[in-house]
Write a protein that holds these residues in place. Structure first.
Motif, PDB file in Angstrom:
ATOM      1  N   GLU B  28       0.845  -1.190   0.000  1.00  0.00           N
ATOM      2  CA  GLU B  28       0.000   0.000   0.000  1.00  0.00           C
ATOM      3  C   GLU B  28       0.880   1.239   0.000  1.00  0.00           C
ATOM      4  OE1 GLU B  28      -3.261   0.196   2.604  1.00  0.00           O
ATOM      5  OE2 GLU B  28      -3.913  -1.850   2.210  1.00  0.00           O
ATOM      6  N   ALA B  29       0.734   2.094  -0.985  1.00  0.00           N
ATOM      7  CA  ALA B  29       1.525   3.321  -1.047  1.00  0.00           C
ATOM      8  C   ALA B  29       0.800   4.312  -1.937  1.00  0.00           C
ATOM      9  CB  ALA B  29       2.916   3.033  -1.610  1.00  0.00           C
ATOM     10  N   ASP B  30       0.966   5.585  -1.634  1.00  0.00           N
ATOM     11  CA  ASP B  30       0.367   6.629  -2.470  1.00  0.00           C
ATOM     12  C   ASP B  30       1.403   7.167  -3.435  1.00  0.00           C
ATOM     13  OD1 ASP B  30      -2.246   6.573  -1.437  1.00  0.00           O
ATOM     14  OD2 ASP B  30      -1.576   7.664   0.347  1.00  0.00           O
TER      15      ASP B  30
END
Lengths: 131, 131
Positions: B28-30
């Motif tokens: 999960e990463a933006d």
């Protein structure tokens, strides 16, 4: 809110059952598990106001048997991995969705096969995500 | 037939892009791959009359990034396994669907990512299977 106990009508809570579906690991043979599921769902829906619509293909062929549930103005939900024992769950899910003012099928109270069998969902026409 | 080159309007050919999606094997990463795909699809749709609608979840989380395509009165198609390079394919698919009088996205001429990435489809409201 759409009354789930109203008579069948345009926009009534509807279960679409794929009558071609079988499990991916099963041989092709008639009657198809999807057709059996459709017949069982028609029986389960009797007197509930839920409409059952037989369809030829929901394009979920690798994870069938498949069905979709929708009311007018609601999200549409596609489910897979179903079998004839899940006819009542489909009807209960349609009634649950019909009672949801926001058009979203609540997780709480949702029949178990409609939790683990969830494939995808599509917003209603003219949907706009709240800011 | 809905003109794909008409201005955005209610019922216009619409691509719904999940902005939360990532590939199941990615951390999960933006920014989320889905959000990048949405931005690229907005760019690809400029001047085409295709409307792009960002959504929080299409419930296709194990096979994302995900998008759906629909016109008013057409079947709705859900696609998975997308990436930013597929923005143009989504817009082309929406235009193809807009030109289909029967509301079914033709296989012939369909962009390749919308063939291999097909997850499921849902009939239009008030659909009745031809006898």
């Amino acid at each position: 809110m759409i009354a789930a106990d109203a008579g069948p009508s345009k926009g009534a809570p509807t279960v679409y059952v794929c009558i071609t579906c079988k499990r991916a690991d099963e041989p092709e043979a008639d009657p198809r598990p999807g057709a059996l599921l459709a017949a069982a769902t028609v029986s389960a829906a009797e007197g509930t106001g839920v409409v059952v619509c037989r369809v030829q293909c929901l394009a979920n062929c690798t994870r069938g048997p498949s069905a979709a549930v929708r009311c007018n103005g609601s999200w549409a939900y596609i489910f897979g991995g179903l079998d004839i024992a899940h006819a009542g769950a489909l009807v209960d899910g349609a009634k649950l969705l019909a009672g949801a003012a926001d058009g979203i099928m609540p997780w709480r109270g949702r029949p178990e096969p409609l939790k683990r069998g969830l494939i995808a969902r599509v917003p209603p026409i003219n949907f706009e995500e709240p800011e």
